[in-house]
Enzyme design. Structure first.
Site, PDB file in Angstrom:
ATOM      1  N   GLU A   1      -0.569 -11.943  10.907  1.00 43.61           N
ATOM      2  CA  GLU A   1      -1.767 -11.104  10.871  1.00 43.61           C
ATOM      3  C   GLU A   1      -3.018 -11.817  11.380  1.00 43.61           C
ATOM      4  O   GLU A   1      -3.758 -11.272  12.196  1.00 43.61           O
ATOM      5  CB  GLU A   1      -2.004 -10.621   9.430  1.00 43.61           C
ATOM      6  CG  GLU A   1      -3.339  -9.917   9.267  1.00 43.61           C
ATOM      7  CD  GLU A   1      -3.593  -9.422   7.842  1.00 43.61           C
ATOM      8  OE1 GLU A   1      -2.729  -9.579   6.972  1.00 43.61           O
ATOM      9  OE2 GLU A   1      -4.680  -8.857   7.622  1.00 43.61           O
TER      10      GLU A   1
ATOM     11  N   ASN B   1       0.902  -1.149   0.000  1.00 48.11           N
ATOM     12  CA  ASN B   1       0.000   0.000   0.000  1.00 48.11           C
ATOM     13  C   ASN B   1       0.939   1.196   0.000  1.00 48.11           C
ATOM     14  O   ASN B   1       1.364   1.668   1.037  1.00 48.11           O
ATOM     15  CB  ASN B   1      -0.890   0.012   1.254  1.00 48.11           C
ATOM     16  CG  ASN B   1      -1.923  -1.101   1.191  1.00 48.11           C
ATOM     17  OD1 ASN B   1      -2.368  -1.493   0.113  1.00 48.11           O
ATOM     18  ND2 ASN B   1      -2.315  -1.612   2.345  1.00 48.11           N
TER      19      ASN B   1
ATOM     20  N   LYS C   1      -0.513 -15.043  -3.488  1.00 47.92           N
ATOM     21  CA  LYS C   1      -0.528 -15.511  -2.093  1.00 47.92           C
ATOM     22  C   LYS C   1      -0.756 -17.024  -2.069  1.00 47.92           C
ATOM     23  O   LYS C   1      -1.343 -17.577  -3.000  1.00 47.92           O
ATOM     24  CB  LYS C   1      -1.637 -14.812  -1.313  1.00 47.92           C
ATOM     25  CG  LYS C   1      -1.347 -13.334  -1.061  1.00 47.92           C
ATOM     26  CD  LYS C   1      -2.346 -12.727  -0.077  1.00 47.92           C
ATOM     27  CE  LYS C   1      -2.029 -11.242   0.112  1.00 47.92           C
ATOM     28  NZ  LYS C   1      -2.921 -10.583   1.090  1.00 47.92           N
TER      29      LYS C   1
ATOM     30  N   HIS D   1     -11.317 -16.849   7.938  1.00 46.71           N
ATOM     31  CA  HIS D   1     -11.649 -15.417   8.004  1.00 46.71           C
ATOM     32  C   HIS D   1     -12.803 -15.115   8.964  1.00 46.71           C
ATOM     33  O   HIS D   1     -13.767 -14.426   8.611  1.00 46.71           O
ATOM     34  CB  HIS D   1     -11.975 -14.886   6.603  1.00 46.71           C
ATOM     35  CG  HIS D   1     -11.539 -13.444   6.412  1.00 46.71           C
ATOM     36  ND1 HIS D   1     -11.996 -12.428   7.217  1.00 46.71           N
ATOM     37  CD2 HIS D   1     -10.693 -12.879   5.501  1.00 46.71           C
ATOM     38  CE1 HIS D   1     -11.440 -11.293   6.810  1.00 46.71           C
ATOM     39  NE2 HIS D   1     -10.643 -11.531   5.784  1.00 46.71           N
TER      40      HIS D   1
ATOM     41  N   LYS E   1       1.012  -3.474  -6.088  1.00 44.90           N
ATOM     42  CA  LYS E   1      -0.354  -3.861  -5.722  1.00 44.90           C
ATOM     43  C   LYS E   1      -1.255  -2.872  -6.452  1.00 44.90           C
ATOM     44  O   LYS E   1      -1.223  -1.674  -6.169  1.00 44.90           O
ATOM     45  CB  LYS E   1      -0.530  -3.748  -4.210  1.00 44.90           C
ATOM     46  CG  LYS E   1      -1.975  -3.911  -3.723  1.00 44.90           C
ATOM     47  CD  LYS E   1      -2.036  -3.869  -2.194  1.00 44.90           C
ATOM     48  CE  LYS E   1      -3.462  -3.962  -1.672  1.00 44.90           C
ATOM     49  NZ  LYS E   1      -3.527  -3.984  -0.192  1.00 44.90           N
TER      50      LYS E   1
ATOM     51  N   GLU F   1      -8.043  -3.359  -3.025  1.00 40.45           N
ATOM     52  CA  GLU F   1      -8.276  -2.672  -1.752  1.00 40.45           C
ATOM     53  C   GLU F   1      -7.991  -1.170  -1.854  1.00 40.45           C
ATOM     54  O   GLU F   1      -7.311  -0.592  -1.015  1.00 40.45           O
ATOM     55  CB  GLU F   1      -7.426  -3.310  -0.641  1.00 40.45           C
ATOM     56  CG  GLU F   1      -7.762  -4.781  -0.437  1.00 40.45           C
ATOM     57  CD  GLU F   1      -6.992  -5.455   0.690  1.00 40.45           C
ATOM     58  OE1 GLU F   1      -5.876  -5.023   0.995  1.00 40.45           O
ATOM     59  OE2 GLU F   1      -7.540  -6.422   1.264  1.00 40.45           O
TER      60      GLU F   1
ATOM     61  N   ASP G   1      -6.761 -15.149   2.108  1.00 43.21           N
ATOM     62  CA  ASP G   1      -5.789 -14.231   2.681  1.00 43.21           C
ATOM     63  C   ASP G   1      -5.068 -14.785   3.900  1.00 43.21           C
ATOM     64  O   ASP G   1      -5.457 -14.488   5.027  1.00 43.21           O
ATOM     65  CB  ASP G   1      -6.510 -12.929   3.054  1.00 43.21           C
ATOM     66  CG  ASP G   1      -5.546 -11.776   3.252  1.00 43.21           C
ATOM     67  OD1 ASP G   1      -4.361 -11.941   2.946  1.00 43.21           O
ATOM     68  OD2 ASP G   1      -5.987 -10.703   3.709  1.00 43.21           O
TER      69      ASP G   1
ATOM     70  N   ARG H   1       1.268  -8.147  -8.222  1.00 39.84           N
ATOM     71  CA  ARG H   1       0.500  -9.011  -7.311  1.00 39.84           C
ATOM     72  C   ARG H   1      -0.852  -9.433  -7.897  1.00 39.84           C
ATOM     73  O   ARG H   1      -1.536  -8.636  -8.536  1.00 39.84           O
ATOM     74  CB  ARG H   1       0.282  -8.319  -5.976  1.00 39.84           C
ATOM     75  CG  ARG H   1       1.568  -8.155  -5.209  1.00 39.84           C
ATOM     76  CD  ARG H   1       1.315  -7.360  -3.949  1.00 39.84           C
ATOM     77  NE  ARG H   1       1.058  -8.172  -2.789  1.00 39.84           N
ATOM     78  CZ  ARG H   1       0.117  -7.928  -1.893  1.00 39.84           C
ATOM     79  NH1 ARG H   1      -0.720  -6.924  -2.045  1.00 39.84           N
ATOM     80  NH2 ARG H   1      -0.018  -8.682  -0.832  1.00 39.84           N
TER      81      ARG H   1
HETATM   82  O1  GCW Z   1      -4.080  -9.366   4.294  1.00 38.58           O
HETATM   83  C1  GCW Z   1      -4.533  -8.173   3.802  1.00 38.58           C
HETATM   84  C2  GCW Z   1      -4.179  -7.193   4.873  1.00 38.58           C
HETATM   85  C3  GCW Z   1      -3.816  -5.830   4.362  1.00 38.58           C
HETATM   86  C4  GCW Z   1      -2.806  -6.002   3.245  1.00 38.58           C
HETATM   87  C5  GCW Z   1      -3.439  -6.824   2.138  1.00 38.58           C
HETATM   88  C6  GCW Z   1      -2.484  -7.094   1.006  1.00 38.58           C
HETATM   89  C7  GCW Z   1      -0.968  -4.588   2.690  1.00 38.58           C
HETATM   90  O2  GCW Z   1      -5.230  -7.133   5.790  1.00 38.58           O
HETATM   91  O3  GCW Z   1      -3.289  -5.098   5.444  1.00 38.58           O
HETATM   92  O4  GCW Z   1      -2.343  -4.767   2.770  1.00 38.58           O
HETATM   93  O5  GCW Z   1      -3.822  -8.065   2.635  1.00 38.58           O
HETATM   94  O6  GCW Z   1      -1.886  -8.159   0.998  1.00 38.58           O
HETATM   95  O7  GCW Z   1      -2.339  -6.262   0.134  1.00 38.58           O
END
Ligand code: GCW
Length: 720
Positions: free
Chosen positions: A411, A228, A378, A539, A305, A309, A383, A342
């Site tokens: 996280e 971000n 990922k 989640h 990215k 989001e 996530d 990404r």
């Molecule tokens: O896992 C989520 C997180 C965000 C993160 C996002 C991502 C950096 O909650 O904080 O942002 O993934 O991977 O881009």
């Protein structure tokens, strides 16, 4: 050169000072004295004569590390020279600079060692045995030296040592989600170690120790800014700061990379658009790349990215991810840079299951990316959950290389309070069979490039590093940094082997300690899954900070709520991703579909990921789903309690500081596991309307009590 020397001296002094207290600062590079050291026994002289036949900055680093290491490990002052004599017991030299008589004894083809591989062997000539560490260039020598030191640290025999190692993956990177103000997104170990305010002039000695630690496990790149991202990092003022980091890390074989904010041409470039098909925009990026490479000739490239989001991206201009990535790729290509783009994209406006969206977006783009683009995926489709089936993109893009993104920072897995060794998770994903080219098409073979013959390969770990004295908050979280690096180098190592190495170097070589602590580590993954998200749940963490349970989280964006993921109702629980539901399962190859598609045969550990299952459904293990869910939550807590008991027996083996630290954190973990268990069981009971099996302890409080537990100022997010 001089600056570096001063820095290394300061580090040495700092290290000696810090190593007095067992505060975890020295990580797995503690180099404490090893009794009955086999090296000394073999060579039977108190002096170690070492020759380093190289003169690069990296050789200086090697020299310093050997000095630091051997001096403490063996309590003897090594003599480090530039010429070989009768006394020389260790020679470190590239294949080119090795004397002919030694080279003649090498059977291995030098070119097979590649750029970073190394070969350590025992050379016997004229009644004299010596150990040789060699490689094609000084990076190999550096990795070989760390390996050699790790043999000594683990008191392994080096009698007739003969060990070759070549990394299986080319780009082995840490991703720091570190902001320029030093906050760390999803960071639980303090503030960022990168002190942008004082850069470029103040070189924190910690940068050197960071580089040493990474080099010791083979990490060769670091993305120092958050995905971000902030366009400011691309301004001349910040690029200058980055130069210091690049110069500091270079001798350790580590390249720096940046995240690129897609809208930077508008935000800092004064352009009206960031449309990738616009010439001015392309030129802006070309010039930006030139500007960076002029100062940092080995700059690694960009991580992006985009359209995820709220981040800007090519889709803002109705362009594809390929068009966006290619524009950046063209800018860095003349300098040998890469773009890591990404695949973590999903939109709450899209009606489709979030788990399907990345595949739907990227699969059609296969073959449309430039040769220096790699798609970063990922490990799972949602996530970084305690358990996810592997991401369906793995294997689906034969013409486009994919790199793995693991999350080292915790996280969704207990932040910095839960002992959670992640190698079993990493291995589960790496070993998973995608069947992309028939049986044996593991995820590991896709990311190392061997399955589809890609000429670029990569793996990234979202770092768990901060400025806490022990770097990672939880002393055992250091093991996740270590395990990530080791698997990035060699994904065939087992979670057990890695745990053992790490424990020996971090704590002690005592067998009883190692066996007990290793068991705690290995079990920790399944324990955590059981008390958080058993049977394929995912989640259901608290909103936003994701710390603690939140199965009741509802409202706002649907795909950020727990209700979206667990789908619990009076009929049952779980997300139907089979052909009668979202059909996310269709994104996998047929053999994988066969494994998961049938509710009767789907492995229990992924059941609720793929199916909505009725509460009364009898599972293979004989229990009804409801009972099994309860048993799993209870089993999770019980196993953490037994881990705690095991740990408490280990006091006599290690230092008090770290023993107490882990003990206190285990207390927190037990309480939090209980919090998870009761919150989830009571919440789901509203739907199952069935009693908790009677042999299980009754919750002490009501569901309301658990719902009212609120944590403010949890680290890792922007707190208000
Ligand atoms: O896992 C989520 C997180 C965000 C993160 C996002 C991502 C950096 O909650 O904080 O942002 O993934 O991977 O881009």
């Amino acid at each position: 050169m001089n600056k570096l020397r001063t820095l290394l001296t300061i580090t040495l002094v700092l290290l000696l000072f810090l190593s007095k207290a067992e505060n975890g600062y020295n990580l797995w590079l503690r180099y404490t004295k090893v009794e009955n050291q086999v090296l000394l026994k073999t060579y039977q002289d108190a002096t170690l004569n070492i020759v380093i036949l190289d003169n690069s900055e990296t050789s200086m680093v090697i020299k310093n590390e050997l000095y630091l290491g051997l001096r403490s490990l063996l309590s003897t002052e090594p003599e480090i020279a530039n010429t070989i004599n009768d006394q020389t017991s260790l020679i470190i030299a590239t294949l080119n600079s090795l004397p002919e008589n030694i080279k003649a004894n090498i059977t291995i083809e030098d070119k097979t060692l590649g750029d970073e591989g190394y070969f350590i062997f025992t050379n016997q000539s004229e009644n004299k045995k010596s150990i040789i560490i060699t490689g094609n260039n000084d990076k190999g020598l550096l990795y070989g030296t760390f390996k050699f030191l790790s043999y000594l640290q683990q008191n392994q025999s080096i009698e007739d040592i003969n060990f070759t190692s070549i990394p299986k993956i080319k780009h082995r990177l840490l991703n720091h989600w570190d902001n320029l103000d030093r906050t760390v997104e999803r960071g639980y170990a303090g503030f960022s170690i990168f002190d942008w305010h004082k850069l470029p002039d103040y070189v924190d000695p910690r940068y050197v120790d960071y580089a040493r630690a990474n080099a010791s496990i083979g990490i060769n790149g670091t993305v120092v800014t958050n995905v971000n991202s902030n366009a400011l990092i691309l301004t001349p003022q910040y690029i200058k700061k980055l130069v210091t980091l690049a110069n500091t890390f270079r001798p350790y074989g580590i390249k720096v990379y940046l995240t690129a904010r897609f809208s930077a041409p508008v935000e800092i470039g004064g352009l009206k658009t960031a449309d990738p098909t616009n010439n001015e925009v392309q030129n802006w990026w070309n010039n930006k790349a030139k500007e960076i490479y002029k100062l940092i000739p080995d700059f690694g490239g960009f991580l992006v990215k985009a359209n995820s989001e709220g981040q800007p991206g090519p889709q803002d201009y109705k362009r594809t991810h390929a068009e966006g990535a290619n524009m950046l790729a063209d800018a860095v290509a003349p300098f040998g840079g890469i773009v890591m783009w990404r695949a973590f994209v999903y939109s709450h406006e899209a009606p489709d299951d979030r788990a399907k969206q990345a595949y739907s977006e990227f699969k059609p783009l296969d073959g449309k990316f430039r040769a220096n683009v790699i798609i970063q995926v990922k490990n799972g489709a949602i996530d970084f959950q305690p358990r996810e089936p592997f991401h369906p993109l793995f294997g689906a893009t034969p013409k486009t290389p994919l790199m793995m993104e693991f999350q080292i920072t915790q996280e969704y897995t207990g932040c910095a309070t839960h002992l959670f060794y992640q190698a079993p998770l990493y291995k589960e994903v790496l070993n998973a069979d995608t069947y992309a080219k028939g049986q044996g098409s593991t995820v590991a073979k896709i990311i190392d490039g061997s399955l589809h013959n890609n000429n670029i390969s990569g793996i990234a770990g979202v770092a768990n590093i901060g400025n806490d004295i022990n770097w990672t908050g939880h002393p055992f979280a250091q093991a996740n940094w270590y395990a990530f690096g080791r698997l990035a180098w060699n994904h065939e190592l087992t979670a057990e082997e890695i745990a053992e190495e790490w424990l020996k170097m971090t704590f002690t070589n005592d067998k009883d300690f190692i066996n007990a602590a290793k068991q705690i580590m290995i079990n920790s993954r399944e324990n955590l899954v059981n008390y958080m998200t058993p049977l394929g749940l995912h989640h259901i963490m608290a909103r936003n900070h994701h710390y603690g349970p939140g199965p009741w989280v509802d409202g706002g964006r649907a795909d950020w709520t727990s209700l979206y993921y667990h789908q619990a109702n009076d009929d049952g629980i779980g997300f139907n991703r089979s052909s009668t539901g979202s059909n996310a399962i269709s994104q996998y190859f047929p053999e994988v579909q066969d494994l998961y598609k049938n509710i009767k045969t789907c492995p229990e550990n992924s059941l609720l990921w793929f199916h909505h299952v009725s509460w009364d459904k009898k599972l293979a293990s004989g229990n009804s789903l409801w009972d099994k869910l309860c048993y799993k939550y209870y089993e999770g807590v019980d196993s953490v309690i037994s881990a705690q008991k095991q740990w408490n027996k280990l006091e006599k083996y290690i230092d008090k500081e770290r023993f107490d630290h882990v003990s206190s954190l285990l207390k927190i973990q037990v309480n939090e596991a209980l919090w998870w268990r009761y919150a989830c069981v009571l919440y789901f009971q509203q739907f199952s309307k069935q009693p908790i099996p009677k042999e299980l302890e009754k919750p002490k409080f009501s569901l309301e009590h658990y719902k009212n537990i609120e944590h403010r100022f949890v680290p890792g997010i922007k707190n208000e």
